[in-house]
Design a protein around this motif. Structure first.
Motif, PDB file in Angstrom:
ATOM      1  N   SER A  47       0.829  -1.201   0.000  1.00 31.25           N
ATOM      2  CA  SER A  47       0.000   0.000   0.000  1.00 31.25           C
ATOM      3  C   SER A  47       0.870   1.260   0.000  1.00 31.25           C
ATOM      4  O   SER A  47       1.604   1.509   0.954  1.00 31.25           O
ATOM      5  N   SER A  48       0.782   2.034  -1.088  1.00 34.07           N
ATOM      6  CA  SER A  48       1.559   3.283  -1.146  1.00 34.07           C
ATOM      7  C   SER A  48       1.050   4.258  -0.106  1.00 34.07           C
ATOM      8  O   SER A  48       1.829   4.952   0.541  1.00 34.07           O
ATOM      9  N   SER A  49      -0.275   4.336   0.037  1.00 32.33           N
ATOM     10  CA  SER A  49      -0.821   5.274   1.013  1.00 32.33           C
ATOM     11  C   SER A  49      -0.375   4.887   2.414  1.00 32.33           C
ATOM     12  O   SER A  49       0.002   5.746   3.210  1.00 32.33           O
ATOM     13  N   GLY A  64       5.094   1.441 -10.773  1.00 32.37           N
ATOM     14  CA  GLY A  64       5.066  -0.024 -10.764  1.00 32.37           C
ATOM     15  C   GLY A  64       3.748  -0.537 -11.331  1.00 32.37           C
ATOM     16  O   GLY A  64       3.713  -1.483 -12.129  1.00 32.37           O
ATOM     17  N   THR A  65       2.666   0.126 -10.954  1.00 33.91           N
ATOM     18  CA  THR A  65       1.354  -0.278 -11.461  1.00 33.91           C
ATOM     19  C   THR A  65       1.294  -0.079 -12.977  1.00 33.91           C
ATOM     20  O   THR A  65       0.721  -0.895 -13.697  1.00 33.91           O
ATOM     21  N   ALA A  66       1.910   1.005 -13.454  1.00 41.05           N
ATOM     22  CA  ALA A  66       1.909   1.263 -14.899  1.00 41.05           C
ATOM     23  C   ALA A  66       2.609   0.126 -15.645  1.00 41.05           C
ATOM     24  O   ALA A  66       2.109  -0.359 -16.668  1.00 41.05           O
ATOM     25  N   ALA A 105      -5.425  -2.616  -5.817  1.00 41.60           N
ATOM     26  CA  ALA A 105      -6.180  -1.631  -6.602  1.00 41.60           C
ATOM     27  C   ALA A 105      -5.819  -1.707  -8.086  1.00 41.60           C
ATOM     28  O   ALA A 105      -6.674  -1.530  -8.957  1.00 41.60           O
ATOM     29  N   GLY A 106      -4.554  -1.998  -8.379  1.00 44.13           N
ATOM     30  CA  GLY A 106      -4.103  -2.054  -9.768  1.00 44.13           C
ATOM     31  C   GLY A 106      -4.845  -3.113 -10.568  1.00 44.13           C
ATOM     32  O   GLY A 106      -5.119  -2.941 -11.757  1.00 44.13           O
ATOM     33  N   ALA A 107      -5.178  -4.216  -9.897  1.00 43.85           N
ATOM     34  CA  ALA A 107      -5.856  -5.307 -10.591  1.00 43.85           C
ATOM     35  C   ALA A 107      -7.231  -4.864 -11.089  1.00 43.85           C
ATOM     36  O   ALA A 107      -7.720  -5.344 -12.114  1.00 43.85           O
ATOM     37  N   LEU A 119       2.787  -9.768  -7.477  1.00 44.77           N
ATOM     38  CA  LEU A 119       3.026  -8.649  -8.390  1.00 44.77           C
ATOM     39  C   LEU A 119       2.830  -7.319  -7.664  1.00 44.77           C
ATOM     40  O   LEU A 119       3.551  -6.347  -7.906  1.00 44.77           O
ATOM     41  N   ASP A 120       1.867  -7.311  -6.765  1.00 46.17           N
ATOM     42  CA  ASP A 120       1.536  -6.076  -6.041  1.00 46.17           C
ATOM     43  C   ASP A 120       2.702  -5.627  -5.157  1.00 46.17           C
ATOM     44  O   ASP A 120       2.962  -4.430  -5.003  1.00 46.17           O
ATOM     45  N   MET A 121       3.414  -6.595  -4.592  1.00 43.62           N
ATOM     46  CA  MET A 121       4.543  -6.232  -3.716  1.00 43.62           C
ATOM     47  C   MET A 121       5.578  -5.426  -4.496  1.00 43.62           C
ATOM     48  O   MET A 121       5.999  -4.355  -4.074  1.00 43.62           O
ATOM     49  N   GLY A 122       5.955  -5.953  -5.664  1.00 44.60           N
ATOM     50  CA  GLY A 122       6.967  -5.262  -6.471  1.00 44.60           C
ATOM     51  C   GLY A 122       6.465  -3.936  -6.999  1.00 44.60           C
ATOM     52  O   GLY A 122       7.170  -2.929  -6.962  1.00 44.60           O
ATOM     53  N   ARG A 123       5.221  -3.919  -7.478  1.00 38.76           N
ATOM     54  CA  ARG A 123       4.751  -2.686  -8.105  1.00 38.76           C
ATOM     55  C   ARG A 123       4.562  -1.574  -7.061  1.00 38.76           C
ATOM     56  O   ARG A 123       4.865  -0.407  -7.323  1.00 38.76           O
ATOM     57  N   THR A 124       4.111  -1.943  -5.868  1.00 38.01           N
ATOM     58  CA  THR A 124       3.942  -0.914  -4.837  1.00 38.01           C
ATOM     59  C   THR A 124       5.302  -0.338  -4.436  1.00 38.01           C
ATOM     60  O   THR A 124       5.440   0.868  -4.196  1.00 38.01           O
ATOM     61  N   LEU A 133       7.848   0.064  -6.339  1.00 40.55           N
ATOM     62  CA  LEU A 133       8.229   1.057  -7.351  1.00 40.55           C
ATOM     63  C   LEU A 133       7.330   2.284  -7.294  1.00 40.55           C
ATOM     64  O   LEU A 133       7.786   3.394  -7.544  1.00 40.55           O
ATOM     65  N   ASN A 134       6.055   2.076  -6.984  1.00 44.67           N
ATOM     66  CA  ASN A 134       5.152   3.229  -6.868  1.00 44.67           C
ATOM     67  C   ASN A 134       5.712   4.222  -5.860  1.00 44.67           C
ATOM     68  O   ASN A 134       5.730   5.429  -6.092  1.00 44.67           O
ATOM     69  N   VAL A 135       6.202   3.678  -4.748  1.00 44.02           N
ATOM     70  CA  VAL A 135       6.751   4.530  -3.694  1.00 44.02           C
ATOM     71  C   VAL A 135       8.131   5.076  -4.098  1.00 44.02           C
ATOM     72  O   VAL A 135       8.429   6.254  -3.931  1.00 44.02           O
TER      73      VAL A 135
HETATM   74  N1  ASP Z   1      -0.963  -1.645  -4.201  1.00 44.19           N
HETATM   75  C1  ASP Z   1      -0.562  -0.561  -5.051  1.00 44.19           C
HETATM   76  C2  ASP Z   1      -0.170   0.627  -4.231  1.00 44.19           C
HETATM   77  O1  ASP Z   1      -0.615   0.777  -3.121  1.00 44.19           O
HETATM   78  C3  ASP Z   1      -1.600  -0.175  -6.024  1.00 44.19           C
HETATM   79  C4  ASP Z   1      -1.831  -1.301  -6.968  1.00 44.19           C
HETATM   80  O2  ASP Z   1      -2.521  -2.247  -6.615  1.00 44.19           O
HETATM   81  O3  ASP Z   1      -1.283  -1.266  -8.073  1.00 44.19           O
HETATM   82  O4  ASP Z   1       0.582   1.449  -4.686  1.00 44.19           O
END
Ligand code: ASP
Length: 435
Positions: free
Chosen positions: A278-280, A315-317, A360-362, A396-401, A403-405
């Motif tokens: 979770s980025s938030s 990451g989500t992108a 959320a990305g899914a 996938l969410d672990m890695g993408r989050t 990178l999001n951060v």
């Molecule tokens: N979990 C991601 C995030 O919090 C959002 C996503 O599901 O892509 O940044």
């Protein structure tokens, strides 16, 4: 034991929790399903405590730090910093989707699978929000309701407006008004400080939370469960690494900032993002890393990081690009070049609209698929392929989050540098940022 715990460096403890969690999770994954079930049922609350503590602090941190941040920058400068950060966020998001598509073209995950429709693809009835609504909903009709519901974008909007108003009032010719605005500014800043203090306390629990969160992910999925999805996971992660090295490394280098120092300074936030997905939720940790380890002044980070945690999802992108390609290959309809161009646009917008919460990305993937005419209807081949992706979403969410951060912090460091406000002693080779 307690003495050792509190005296050991926080990062070391988090890493121990992470590795031990992986090992225990994998062992459990190979064990009897009953044992795994019992483990999950009896211990999941220990990971949830960490998530809840972070969630508890998110709204107050955003509110106070953003009001304080907006109030401490002159309105003219806020506009400049805002434009810069939005520019960087857009560029890195589009670059991310492009990287995802390049890697997916190279590795062709899912090709040759020829998935056909089945009844097992029921997990797809969630509706993506319409794009126009995403933008309109940024303006809260009732800020108190947004706070109560933890709707981050409207909170950001309201906090910035509130902060700008304080900043304008501080310069008022009416001395009483100016004095009141100054006092309000002090109170907001003190409240933000109090929240950061609480965050430090919460992080003391991080190693334990991390251990249980990660153990449960691995116990559920197990490495062998990856099967044909290994390639899509690998493609995503290679694109993630490429973005860090080429994208962030390159951008930082242009502004004479070192990638290694960046990673070292941001690592606590990156690990928290990885395990909480979770980025938030990671925002409080990102703010702390930015200030304490990377020398980014709060007047900038308190504005750019909450915004980034909501709209900048590199990451989500990448994930959206790779998964759209996977579903195309897996269903025997590889995406045409035209479709891939559409994906670049819609995935960039979808990433902006993705909430910083797990999974959320899914949901946004549905929107991207729809934009290229791939409707996810129950029982269809596309739905089956989508359901497969959902099966490994946690991995996938672990890695993408992460990178999001990472993207938010990298862009923020660059903006601080261009504003001449970065404490570069933290970036010199002698400095050793860390926990
Ligand atoms: N979990 C991601 C995030 O919090 C959002 C996503 O599901 O892509 O940044």
């Amino acid at each position: 034991m307690l003495d050792w715990y509190f005296k050991t460096n926080l990062l070391v403890r988090i890493l121990i929790g992470l590795v031990a969690g992986c090992i225990v999770g994998i062992i459990l994954g190979y064990g009897s399903p009953e044992t795994t079930k019992a483990f999950i049922a009896n211990t999941s609350f220990l990971g949830d405590i960490f998530i809840r503590l972070l969630k508890m602090i998110v709204v107050p941190v955003i509110l106070f730090s953003l009001i304080g941040g907006a109030a401490s920058i002159a309105p003219s400068r806020l506009g400049r910093v805002g434009l810069k950060i939005v520019g960087f966020y857009l560029v890195t998001s589009a670059l991310s989707v492009a990287l995802g598509l390049i890697f997916a073209n190279l590795f062709q995950p899912g090709s040759g699978m020829n998935i056909v429709g089945s009844e097992g693809a029921k997990a797809v009835e969630r509706k993506p929000p319409a794009l126009a609504d995403i933008f309109l909903n940024i303006i809260p009709t009732n800020p108190v309701e947004s706070l109560a519901k933890a709707d981050v974008l409207p909170i950001i909007f309201f906090a910035i407006v509130f902060g700008i108003a304080i900043s304008l009032l501080k310069d008022s010719k009416d001395a009483t008004l100016a004095k009141g605005a100054d006092a309000l500014f002090e109170v907001v800043n003190a409240a933000a400080e109090t929240m950061y203090k609480i965050v430090r306390g919460i992080m003391e629990y991080a190693p334990i939370g991390v251990f249980f969160l990660i153990a449960i992910v691995f116990a559920r999925q197990g490495p062998s469960a990856l099967g044909p999805l290994l390639l899509v996971t690998l493609t995503c992660y290679l694109a993630f690494i490429a973005l860090v090295i080429l994208g962030y490394g390159g951008l930082l280098a242009v502004f004479r900032l070192g990638l290694f120092t960046f990673l070292k300074g941001a690592n606590e936030a990156l690990i928290t993002a990885f395990v909480t997905r979770s980025s938030s939720g990671t925002l409080p940790v990102s703010l702390r890393c930015a200030e304490e380890n990377l020398g980014i002044p709060r007047s900038i980070s308190s504005f750019t990081l909450p915004l980034g945690a909501t709209v900048n999802m590199n990451g989500t992108a990448i994930y959206l690009g790779v998964c759209a390609m996977f579903i195309g290959y897996a269903t025997g309809h590889p995406l045409t070049v035209d479709q891939q161009w559409i994906v670049v646009t819609t995935a960039t917008l979808a990433a902006i609209g993705t909430a910083g919460v797990p999974g959320a990305g899914a949901i946004m993937l549905l929107m991207v698929l729809e934009s290229i005419g791939m409707k996810v209807e129950a029982g269809s081949a596309i739905a089956a392929a989508y359901a497969m992706i959902l099966g490994i979403d946690a991995l996938l969410d672990m890695g993408r989050t992460c990178l999001n951060v990472g993207g938010d912090i990298a862009c923020t460091a660059i903006v601080a540098k261009t504003e001449g406000e970065l404490d570069e002693t933290k970036w010199s080779s002698q400095a050793a940022p860390g926990a």
